[in-house]
Motif scaffolding. Structure first.
Motif, short mmCIF file in Angstrom:
data_model
loop_
_atom_site.label_atom_id
_atom_site.label_comp_id
_atom_site.label_asym_id
_atom_site.label_seq_id
_atom_site.Cartn_x
_atom_site.Cartn_y
_atom_site.Cartn_z
N GLU A 19 -1.85 4.15 1.96
CA GLU A 19 -3.00 3.31 2.30
C GLU A 19 -3.22 2.25 1.21
N VAL A 20 -3.42 1.00 1.62
CA VAL A 20 -3.68 -0.10 0.69
C VAL A 20 -4.77 -1.00 1.26
N TYR A 21 -5.23 -1.90 0.42
CA TYR A 21 -6.17 -2.94 0.85
C TYR A 21 -5.44 -4.28 0.80
N ILE A 22 -5.31 -4.93 1.94
CA ILE A 22 -4.63 -6.22 2.01
C ILE A 22 -5.63 -7.32 1.62
N LYS A 23 -5.38 -8.00 0.50
CA LYS A 23 -6.31 -9.02 0.03
C LYS A 23 -6.06 -10.38 0.68
N THR A 24 -4.78 -10.72 0.87
CA THR A 24 -4.45 -12.02 1.47
C THR A 24 -3.23 -11.90 2.35
N ILE A 25 -3.17 -12.78 3.36
CA ILE A 25 -1.98 -12.91 4.21
C ILE A 25 -1.68 -14.40 4.34
N GLU A 26 -0.48 -14.80 3.92
CA GLU A 26 -0.08 -16.20 4.01
C GLU A 26 1.29 -16.29 4.66
N GLU A 27 1.53 -17.42 5.31
CA GLU A 27 2.85 -17.68 5.88
C GLU A 27 3.71 -18.44 4.88
N GLY A 28 4.99 -18.10 4.84
CA GLY A 28 5.95 -18.81 4.01
C GLY A 28 7.19 -19.15 4.81
N PRO A 73 -9.04 -4.74 6.51
CA PRO A 73 -7.85 -4.86 5.67
C PRO A 73 -7.34 -3.57 5.04
N VAL A 74 -7.99 -2.44 5.29
CA VAL A 74 -7.47 -1.17 4.78
C VAL A 74 -6.46 -0.65 5.81
N ILE A 75 -5.22 -0.52 5.39
CA ILE A 75 -4.15 -0.27 6.33
C ILE A 75 -3.05 0.55 5.65
N ASN A 76 -2.27 1.28 6.45
CA ASN A 76 -1.13 2.03 5.91
C ASN A 76 0.12 1.16 5.94
N ILE A 77 0.91 1.25 4.88
CA ILE A 77 2.16 0.50 4.83
C ILE A 77 3.33 1.43 4.52
N SER A 78 4.50 1.03 4.99
CA SER A 78 5.76 1.67 4.60
C SER A 78 6.74 0.56 4.26
N GLU A 93 7.80 -2.95 5.70
CA GLU A 93 8.54 -2.84 6.94
C GLU A 93 7.63 -2.50 8.11
N ASN A 94 6.63 -1.65 7.85
CA ASN A 94 5.78 -1.16 8.94
C ASN A 94 4.34 -1.03 8.46
N VAL A 95 3.38 -1.31 9.36
CA VAL A 95 1.96 -1.10 9.08
C VAL A 95 1.34 -0.34 10.25
N ASN A 96 0.27 0.42 9.97
CA ASN A 96 -0.46 1.09 11.04
C ASN A 96 -1.86 1.48 10.54
N TYR A 97 -2.72 1.82 11.49
CA TYR A 97 -4.09 2.22 11.16
C TYR A 97 -4.32 3.72 11.42
N ILE A 98 -3.28 4.52 11.40
CA ILE A 98 -3.40 5.95 11.72
C ILE A 98 -4.05 6.70 10.55
N ASP A 99 -5.11 7.44 10.85
CA ASP A 99 -5.76 8.33 9.86
C ASP A 99 -6.23 7.60 8.61
N ILE A 100 -6.78 6.41 8.79
CA ILE A 100 -7.36 5.69 7.66
C ILE A 100 -8.63 6.42 7.21
N GLU A 101 -8.71 6.73 5.90
CA GLU A 101 -9.83 7.53 5.39
C GLU A 101 -10.87 6.69 4.66
N ARG A 102 -10.51 5.50 4.21
CA ARG A 102 -11.42 4.70 3.40
C ARG A 102 -11.81 3.42 4.13
N THR A 103 -12.90 2.83 3.69
CA THR A 103 -13.35 1.57 4.28
C THR A 103 -13.06 0.43 3.31
N ARG A 104 -13.24 -0.76 3.80
CA ARG A 104 -13.05 -1.95 2.98
C ARG A 104 -13.89 -1.89 1.70
N GLU A 105 -15.13 -1.43 1.84
CA GLU A 105 -16.05 -1.39 0.70
C GLU A 105 -15.56 -0.46 -0.41
N ASP A 106 -14.77 0.56 -0.05
CA ASP A 106 -14.25 1.49 -1.06
C ASP A 106 -13.28 0.81 -2.03
#
Length: 320
Positions: A19-28, A73-78, A93-106
């Protein structure tokens, strides 16, 4: 789901469902013209760069749902860690929202709670009873008081954290308080100058409570916080004019509209000009200190800070 702990990864080290917090998403764009995604993620303390190539399993999902992901923006990554030119990033490679335990505020950085008490104290020391009554009118309207206390001062720069708007305002008021102590002539330049300048600092950025939501720009953020601030104060025109004067009311509006100085509309009053100087001093100082803090918590520390040098947008590198 287990939270990712950002550390010194080895090259190609696997990261599976963290689980991570995605701060920014940009195209390159790659050298061959292919689109990829990049940005910054955090574990709540340290930050790290990531990339998502167009061959990744979740590339199209993230590309087509960037706005929705930034709202949640709290999401699981692999994926895998990648070291290139002595810099480490994560190739997702992969992202999902399965069993997210924390909120953005955390994951959000926060100012120390003591800043709230100091903010109240500096207002109490410097405002007249009339000024304090105007503060109460502003903060008791709708949900303004709560939003002011919790909102960021910026999405990325200076005081980009919970209580950041209040903290930025507090530090500006402390600078103003010192200016009044340094030169007694400041109190003589016009009637109610102290109330005008402390109230002006209080509301100069108050429109950010509509421009952002915990540092994420809102649907109508293109309007800008100055316009939102002017709209808010216009709703209190009668109360401000009755308490002071028509001129005092328009002086407040002039501060909101002119506090960015040469970067936008030039200040047209002495109060607006002085508050612009204070705003620049505080935000630039905090920007440097924030950059140092980010550098300290980065896995790719360089010991250098990037700082805006001129209003033309040129940059130069400074170091300790």
């Amino acid at each position: 789901m287990e939270k990712l702990e950002i550390k010194e990864f080895s090259d190609n080290e696997e990261i599976i469902n963290k689980e991570v917090y995605i701060k920014t998403i940009e195209e390159g764009t790659t050298k061959t013209g292919n689109t990829f995604l990049k940005g910054e993620l955090t574990d709540g303390v340290k930050t790290m760069q990531y990339k998502l190539w167009n061959t990744a399993e979740s590339f199209n999902y993230v590309l087509n749902n960037k706005d929705e992901i930034m709202q949640n923006p709290v999401i699981n990554i692999s994926g895998k860690a990648n070291i290139f030119n002595n810099s480490c990033s994560i190739i997702i490679e992969n992202v999902n929202y399965i069993d997210i335990e924390r909120t953005r505020e955390d994951y959000l950085p926060r100012c120390k709670e003591e800043v709230i008490a100091d903010f109240k104290e500096v207002l109490a020391r410097n405002l007249t009873e009339t000024g304090k009554s105007i503060v109460n009118l502003i903060f008791q309207k709708d949900n303004i008081g709560t939003r002011f206390i919790e909102e960021f001062a910026g999405a990325k720069m200076h005081d980009a954290r919970v209580h950041g708007l209040l903290n930025h305002t507090r530090k500006m008021m402390n600078i103003l308080e010192t200016l009044f102590k340094n030169d007694e002539r400041l109190e003589t330049i016009r009637p109610h100058i102290k109330d005008l300048m402390f109230l002006g600092i209080l509301v100069h950025d108050i429109g950010k409570i509509y421009e952002m939501n915990f540092g994420v720009y809102t649907e109508y953020s293109y309007v800008g916080h100055k316009t939102f601030g002017v709209e808010l104060i216009k709703e209190l025109e009668n109360e401000i004019v009755e308490a002071y004067s028509k001129d005092f009311y328009y002086q407040i509006l002039a501060i909101i509209e002119g506090h960015h100085g040469e970067f936008e509309q030039l200040p047209r009053t002495i109060a607006a000009q002085l508050i612009h100087y204070i705003d620049m001093l505080e935000s630039q100082t905090t920007g440097i200190l924030d950059s140092l803090e980010r550098e300290e918590h980065s896995v790719n520390a360089t010991g250098k800070i990037l700082k805006r040098a001129t209003s033309a947008g040129k940059f130069y590198t400074i170091t300790l």
